[in-house]
Design a protein around this motif. Structure first.
Motif, PDB file in Angstrom:
ATOM      1  N   MET A 198     -36.456 -20.831  27.449  1.00  0.00           N
ATOM      2  CA  MET A 198     -35.144 -21.150  27.979  1.00  0.00           C
ATOM      3  C   MET A 198     -34.164 -20.047  27.569  1.00  0.00           C
ATOM      4  O   MET A 198     -34.166 -19.606  26.435  1.00  0.00           O
ATOM      5  CB  MET A 198     -34.682 -22.505  27.444  1.00  0.00           C
ATOM      6  N   ALA A 199     -33.332 -19.632  28.466  1.00  0.00           N
ATOM      7  CA  ALA A 199     -32.409 -18.535  28.209  1.00  0.00           C
ATOM      8  C   ALA A 199     -31.160 -18.979  27.447  1.00  0.00           C
ATOM      9  O   ALA A 199     -30.542 -18.185  26.751  1.00  0.00           O
ATOM     10  CB  ALA A 199     -32.004 -17.870  29.516  1.00  0.00           C
ATOM     11  N   ILE A 200     -30.781 -20.251  27.565  1.00  0.00           N
ATOM     12  CA  ILE A 200     -29.634 -20.769  26.821  1.00  0.00           C
ATOM     13  C   ILE A 200     -30.158 -21.463  25.564  1.00  0.00           C
ATOM     14  O   ILE A 200     -30.976 -22.368  25.632  1.00  0.00           O
ATOM     15  CB  ILE A 200     -28.799 -21.768  27.656  1.00  0.00           C
ATOM     16  N   VAL A 201     -29.676 -21.015  24.415  1.00  0.00           N
ATOM     17  CA  VAL A 201     -30.119 -21.563  23.132  1.00  0.00           C
ATOM     18  C   VAL A 201     -28.961 -22.334  22.510  1.00  0.00           C
ATOM     19  O   VAL A 201     -27.831 -21.852  22.470  1.00  0.00           O
ATOM     20  CB  VAL A 201     -30.557 -20.422  22.180  1.00  0.00           C
ATOM     21  N   VAL A 202     -29.251 -23.540  22.030  1.00  0.00           N
ATOM     22  CA  VAL A 202     -28.240 -24.380  21.395  1.00  0.00           C
ATOM     23  C   VAL A 202     -28.250 -24.095  19.901  1.00  0.00           C
ATOM     24  O   VAL A 202     -29.292 -24.218  19.250  1.00  0.00           O
ATOM     25  CB  VAL A 202     -28.507 -25.878  21.676  1.00  0.00           C
ATOM     26  N   ARG A 203     -27.110 -23.715  19.352  1.00  0.00           N
ATOM     27  CA  ARG A 203     -26.966 -23.383  17.932  1.00  0.00           C
ATOM     28  C   ARG A 203     -26.199 -24.466  17.171  1.00  0.00           C
ATOM     29  O   ARG A 203     -25.516 -24.188  16.198  1.00  0.00           O
ATOM     30  CB  ARG A 203     -26.235 -22.049  17.777  1.00  0.00           C
ATOM     31  N   LEU A 204     -26.330 -25.712  17.620  1.00  0.00           N
ATOM     32  CA  LEU A 204     -25.615 -26.820  16.993  1.00  0.00           C
ATOM     33  C   LEU A 204     -26.041 -26.999  15.539  1.00  0.00           C
ATOM     34  O   LEU A 204     -25.202 -27.268  14.673  1.00  0.00           O
ATOM     35  CB  LEU A 204     -25.853 -28.105  17.783  1.00  0.00           C
ATOM     36  N   ASP A 205     -27.320 -26.819  15.246  1.00  0.00           N
ATOM     37  CA  ASP A 205     -27.799 -26.984  13.877  1.00  0.00           C
ATOM     38  C   ASP A 205     -27.151 -25.972  12.930  1.00  0.00           C
ATOM     39  O   ASP A 205     -26.828 -26.294  11.786  1.00  0.00           O
ATOM     40  CB  ASP A 205     -29.317 -26.898  13.807  1.00  0.00           C
ATOM     41  N   VAL A 206     -26.923 -24.760  13.417  1.00  0.00           N
ATOM     42  CA  VAL A 206     -26.275 -23.725  12.604  1.00  0.00           C
ATOM     43  C   VAL A 206     -24.844 -24.122  12.286  1.00  0.00           C
ATOM     44  O   VAL A 206     -24.389 -24.020  11.145  1.00  0.00           O
ATOM     45  CB  VAL A 206     -26.306 -22.356  13.330  1.00  0.00           C
ATOM     46  N   TYR A 241     -26.711 -17.175  25.025  1.00  0.00           N
ATOM     47  CA  TYR A 241     -27.651 -16.712  26.048  1.00  0.00           C
ATOM     48  C   TYR A 241     -28.583 -15.680  25.448  1.00  0.00           C
ATOM     49  O   TYR A 241     -28.143 -14.717  24.829  1.00  0.00           O
ATOM     50  CB  TYR A 241     -26.891 -16.087  27.230  1.00  0.00           C
ATOM     51  N   GLU A 242     -29.884 -15.896  25.634  1.00  0.00           N
ATOM     52  CA  GLU A 242     -30.897 -14.931  25.201  1.00  0.00           C
ATOM     53  C   GLU A 242     -31.707 -14.534  26.421  1.00  0.00           C
ATOM     54  O   GLU A 242     -32.294 -15.392  27.086  1.00  0.00           O
ATOM     55  CB  GLU A 242     -31.822 -15.546  24.149  1.00  0.00           C
ATOM     56  N   ALA A 243     -31.737 -13.260  26.705  1.00  0.00           N
ATOM     57  CA  ALA A 243     -32.506 -12.775  27.845  1.00  0.00           C
ATOM     58  C   ALA A 243     -33.996 -13.023  27.621  1.00  0.00           C
ATOM     59  O   ALA A 243     -34.487 -12.833  26.517  1.00  0.00           O
ATOM     60  CB  ALA A 243     -32.251 -11.281  28.048  1.00  0.00           C
ATOM     61  N   PRO A 244     -34.687 -13.460  28.662  1.00  0.00           N
ATOM     62  CA  PRO A 244     -36.126 -13.750  28.520  1.00  0.00           C
ATOM     63  C   PRO A 244     -36.952 -12.501  28.314  1.00  0.00           C
ATOM     64  O   PRO A 244     -36.601 -11.415  28.496  1.00  0.00           O
ATOM     65  CB  PRO A 244     -36.501 -14.413  29.834  1.00  0.00           C
TER      66      PRO A 244
END
Length: 68
Positions: free
Chosen positions: A1-9, A65-68
């Protein structure tokens, strides 16, 4: 997935538990857990706003956003 959730951080930075955040923004811990792991297809702007308010952050602090 290109969108990464950083809620834990952001939760770690704010020293807040998922349980506390879920109670504060009035969603279930199960739904918050799904969001944290990126297992959702979307998020309501209302929910995103509540999370940002509770954690004193911007949406860009939570989503990346992380490029694949």
């Amino acid at each position: 997935m290109a969108i990464v959730v950083r809620l834990d951080v952001m939760l770690a930075r704010r020293k807040m538990s998922s349980r506390d955040l879920a109670a504060q923004i009035d969603i279930t811990e199960a739904n918050l857990s799904l969001l944290k792991r990126g297992h959702v297809k979307g998020i309501r702007f209302e929910t995103l706003e509540k999370i940002c308010e509770a954690l004193a952050c911007q949406p860009g602090d939570l989503l990346e956003y992380e490029a694949p």
